[in-house]
Design an enzyme around this catalytic site. Structure first.
Site, PDB file in Angstrom:
ATOM      1  N   HIS A  36       0.848  -1.188   0.000  1.00  0.00           N
ATOM      2  CA  HIS A  36       0.000   0.000   0.000  1.00  0.00           C
ATOM      3  C   HIS A  36       0.887   1.242   0.000  1.00  0.00           C
ATOM      4  O   HIS A  36       2.061   1.172   0.348  1.00  0.00           O
ATOM      5  CB  HIS A  36      -0.928   0.005   1.221  1.00  0.00           C
ATOM      6  CG  HIS A  36      -0.182   0.070   2.519  1.00  0.00           C
ATOM      7  ND1 HIS A  36       0.360  -1.050   3.122  1.00  0.00           N
ATOM      8  CD2 HIS A  36       0.128   1.106   3.321  1.00  0.00           C
ATOM      9  CE1 HIS A  36       0.963  -0.698   4.245  1.00  0.00           C
ATOM     10  NE2 HIS A  36       0.851   0.609   4.381  1.00  0.00           N
ATOM     11  N   HIS A 120       5.558   5.172  -2.858  1.00  0.00           N
ATOM     12  CA  HIS A 120       6.234   3.884  -3.024  1.00  0.00           C
ATOM     13  C   HIS A 120       5.491   2.793  -2.260  1.00  0.00           C
ATOM     14  O   HIS A 120       4.741   3.074  -1.332  1.00  0.00           O
ATOM     15  CB  HIS A 120       7.679   3.967  -2.527  1.00  0.00           C
ATOM     16  CG  HIS A 120       7.770   4.044  -1.032  1.00  0.00           C
ATOM     17  ND1 HIS A 120       7.554   5.221  -0.340  1.00  0.00           N
ATOM     18  CD2 HIS A 120       8.031   3.101  -0.102  1.00  0.00           C
ATOM     19  CE1 HIS A 120       7.686   4.989   0.957  1.00  0.00           C
ATOM     20  NE2 HIS A 120       7.968   3.701   1.133  1.00  0.00           N
TER      21      HIS A 120
END
Length: 181
Positions: A36, A120
């Site tokens: 996530h 990221h």
């Protein structure tokens, strides 16, 4: 923000090849179902603060439009963390991250802002001295299929407590909001 399962599957396919690189066994790999984008790291949040936090995060979500992203490329934070990046409207994602952090601060929650937001997904963490450069280079040309980013999610981490070697944190969505009005 959790990318759709199709985007995560594409990344998982690309990351599977990384497990054959030297020293891959010395990395602690994150499972694809835990990948996530962390927009704001909030640490411990007391149950008494959740009502106000969810109200503020809901307002933040409605102020930002749905947008398009794709999982793309890879990189590293030193030789500690290997990650997959994002392309597309990362500016909107960054603005959403700033709004989420501001809402948490206004709720009275300490927000870790020691590093600027960088979109990221953490793929692996090094355990000991491992050069992550070859892993990041192997992901450099990865480009997933674009997907709509349309939800803000408040995700709770449940850290391992059993002491079982290899046990990983579990993540659960506490609340989610559609982006835009």
């Amino acid at each position: 923000m959790i990318p759709p399962s199709s985007a995560l599957a594409e990344l998982a396919d690309a990351a599977a090849d990384l497990h054959g690189l030297p020293d891959a066994g010395r990395l602690r790999w994150s499972a694809p179902d835990t990948w996530h984008f962390t927009l704001a790291f909030l640490g411990e949040v007391g149950e008494d603060l959740l009502p106000e936090l969810t109200e503020r995060l809901g307002r933040a979500a409605h102020r930002h439009p749905a947008h398009e992203l794709r999982l793309a490329g890879g990189g590293r934070f030193g030789d500690r963390v290997l990650w997959a990046g994002a392309e597309g409207d990362v500016g909107t994602l960054g603005a959403l991250a700033r709004s989420a952090a501001a809402g948490a601060r206004r709720t009275g929650i300490d927000v870790d802002e020691s590093r600027p937001f960088h979109a990221h997904l953490t793929l692996a963490r090094a355990t000991g001295r491992v050069s992550l450069r070859p892993y990041a280079e192997a992901l450099a040309d990865f480009r997933g299929t674009p997907f709509p980013a349309g939800r803000l999610e408040l995700v709770r981490s449940r850290l391992p407590g059993s002491g079982t070697p290899g046990e990983r944190p579990r993540y659960e969505t506490v609340r989610a909001w559609e982006l835009g009005t």
